[in-house]
Enzyme design. Sequence first.
Site, PDB file in Angstrom:
ATOM      1  CD  GLU A 207      56.727  17.751  96.410  1.00 33.33           C
ATOM      2  OE1 GLU A 207      55.897  18.037  97.291  1.00 33.33           O
ATOM      3  OE2 GLU A 207      56.600  18.103  95.229  1.00 33.33           O
ATOM      4  CD  GLU A 422      55.378  15.076  91.732  1.00 37.64           C
ATOM      5  OE1 GLU A 422      54.747  16.090  92.081  1.00 37.64           O
ATOM      6  OE2 GLU A 422      55.554  14.097  92.486  1.00 37.64           O
TER       7      GLU A 422
HETATM    8  O1  VKK Z   1      54.066  20.625  94.844  1.00 37.87           O
HETATM    9  C1  VKK Z   1      53.227  20.156  95.580  1.00 37.87           C
HETATM   10  C2  VKK Z   1      52.326  20.968  96.405  1.00 37.87           C
HETATM   11  C3  VKK Z   1      52.310  22.274  96.343  1.00 37.87           C
HETATM   12  C4  VKK Z   1      51.447  23.125  97.148  1.00 37.87           C
HETATM   13  C5  VKK Z   1      50.285  22.668  97.765  1.00 37.87           C
HETATM   14  C6  VKK Z   1      49.522  23.515  98.530  1.00 37.87           C
HETATM   15  C7  VKK Z   1      49.889  24.831  98.697  1.00 37.87           C
HETATM   16  O2  VKK Z   1      49.128  25.684  99.462  1.00 37.87           O
HETATM   17  C8  VKK Z   1      51.058  25.287  98.075  1.00 37.87           C
HETATM   18  C9  VKK Z   1      51.808  24.435  97.321  1.00 37.87           C
HETATM   19  O3  VKK Z   1      53.081  18.819  95.739  1.00 37.87           O
HETATM   20  C10 VKK Z   1      53.415  17.944  94.698  1.00 37.87           C
HETATM   21  O4  VKK Z   1      52.673  18.271  93.601  1.00 37.87           O
HETATM   22  C11 VKK Z   1      51.436  17.659  93.256  1.00 37.87           C
HETATM   23  C12 VKK Z   1      50.404  18.741  92.998  1.00 37.87           C
HETATM   24  O5  VKK Z   1      50.184  19.537  94.116  1.00 37.87           O
HETATM   25  C13 VKK Z   1      50.996  16.638  94.264  1.00 37.87           C
HETATM   26  O6  VKK Z   1      49.892  15.906  93.788  1.00 37.87           O
HETATM   27  C14 VKK Z   1      52.182  15.745  94.502  1.00 37.87           C
HETATM   28  O7  VKK Z   1      51.811  14.600  95.236  1.00 37.87           O
HETATM   29  C15 VKK Z   1      53.272  16.522  95.213  1.00 37.87           C
HETATM   30  O8  VKK Z   1      54.506  15.810  95.096  1.00 37.87           O
END
Ligand code: VKK
Length: 522
Positions: A207, A422
């Site tokens: 990411e 994921e």
């Molecule tokens: O997809 C995301 C994060 C999204 C998001 C966060 C905060 C917001 O405010 C909006 C979106 O990261 C992935 O999704 C997972 C679960 O989150 C994380 O634990 C992973 O490490 C990461 O690759």
Amino acid sequence: MNCIISSMGISSLCKALILLELILLPLFASSDTKTLHESSDSSSFPANFLFGTASSSYQFEGAYLSDGKGLSNWDVHTHKPGNIIDGSNGDIAVDQYHRYLEDIDLMASLGVNSYRFSMSWARILPKGRFGGVNMAGISYYNKLINALLLKGIQPFVSLTYFDVPQELEDRYGGFLSPKSQEDFGYYVDICFKYFGDRVKYWATFNEPNFQAIYGYRVGEYPPKRCSKPFGNCSHGDSEREPFIAAHNIILAHATAVDIYRTKYQREQRGSIGIVMNCMWYEPISNSTANKLAVERAHAFFLRWFLDPIIFGRYPEEMKEVLGSTLPEFSRNDMNKLRKGLDFIGMNHYTSYYVQDCILSVCEPGKGSTRTEGSSLLTQEKDGVPIGKPSEVDWLHVYPQGMEKMVTYVKERYNNTPMIITENGYSQVSNSNGNIEEFLHDTGRVEYMSGYLDALLTAMKKGADVRGYFAWSFLDNFEWTFGYTRRFGLYHVDYTTMKRTPRLSATWYKEFIARYKVDKSQM
Ligand SMILES: O=C(/C=C/c1ccc(O)cc1)O[C@@H]1O[C@H](CO)[C@@H](O)[C@H](O)[C@H]1O
């Protein structure tokens, strides 16, 4: 039959079929949720499909100073008060460094044929290329890889997953400097050399689109750089730095692919790709302006990285808006970029509505400014959420988004092999209490079952998808949210570190078992 949507629109036969599907779909959907355990059609996935669970070094390993590991940028970041909502850190995390054998037994009982984990760069090179290789770190990953293979579980390795040696930040500002490309090349060469005889799947970055935005625009991840009004940081420039960091990451990826292709791939016969955060976007209305805003949203997030890596250039939409702020690729860079990738890793969780902010006036919010593409992201339309809300504010359940996202990437990048690296669902917790409630996670089962069905639909229409990894294997350290978000198929008691299977673990196990029975009959 496939409905092909051309610029002329959809044929009337297709329209009739789609209508029929729309009428019938709710009938099937309601019977689905009644029999959760038989809801998904795992037997239709192709032979050799990877079914796995995913993790990352900082979120899982702990042992943050053991056996010669150096400090990473996340070690430093979490130790500063105020950065993590529950004041926690990954010093111990879920202690996978010491419990990997027990964890591999759990995975074997699930029946997965692959495990996605990341290598901690600072465990292998505590000071980047400015110091020696930490042989204890090499030995840990060797043991992990060998134990996985012994159980028939393919290692799927993310070379870096947000955590980099702090030394690189201190010496030259990390990914803001082109020197990071060289450091990354030095590091991955060591990984290919030591582990490439056994590791057949490599992802360079996890990411990077999220990393660039959270590290350099909103400043919530290290190195915590940003400027107003995007965030509140002591240093940084939200309008410029995300693009510089991204540029160096793209070229660091190209450097790694170049090294793998020239020195290792012929002999080791593995594949190499990158993992992107993939959000699906629906226009908030059918107006042309909102549809164009959707395309801009993809350009400023997903295509920002994949267009250069696959086509050798940034999206036109970005060039137009950013002008000279967007770095340029030299002839030498272009040559490196030609090596592309072997697969696109996709982390997909949720979907957003997109509103155009060029022709209409938007409330300030995510994506609305010029440098973000003037595409405002929201998860509600007229007060109605895009999909069933979960306990986590950003995660709405919209399984159709999986089919549409995979189809979008298939069409844009000529059906390059894709892997869902994921996909997962979270519960919220502020303590260890009430484990029963956490174990009976019907919400997660419905989520996974719906998203896997949607994935299969895309595959039946021709998408070349090679694997699916559930995020996550265990509850773990969820970045800025600390331990207050639980994504695991297994519950972790953070006092005793005990792992307990949730309903979703049992469901996934049965799902994979049905797939295996079917494949063994072929
Ligand atoms: O997809 C995301 C994060 C999204 C998001 C966060 C905060 C917001 O405010 C909006 C979106 O990261 C992935 O999704 C997972 C679960 O989150 C994380 O634990 C992973 O490490 C990461 O690759």
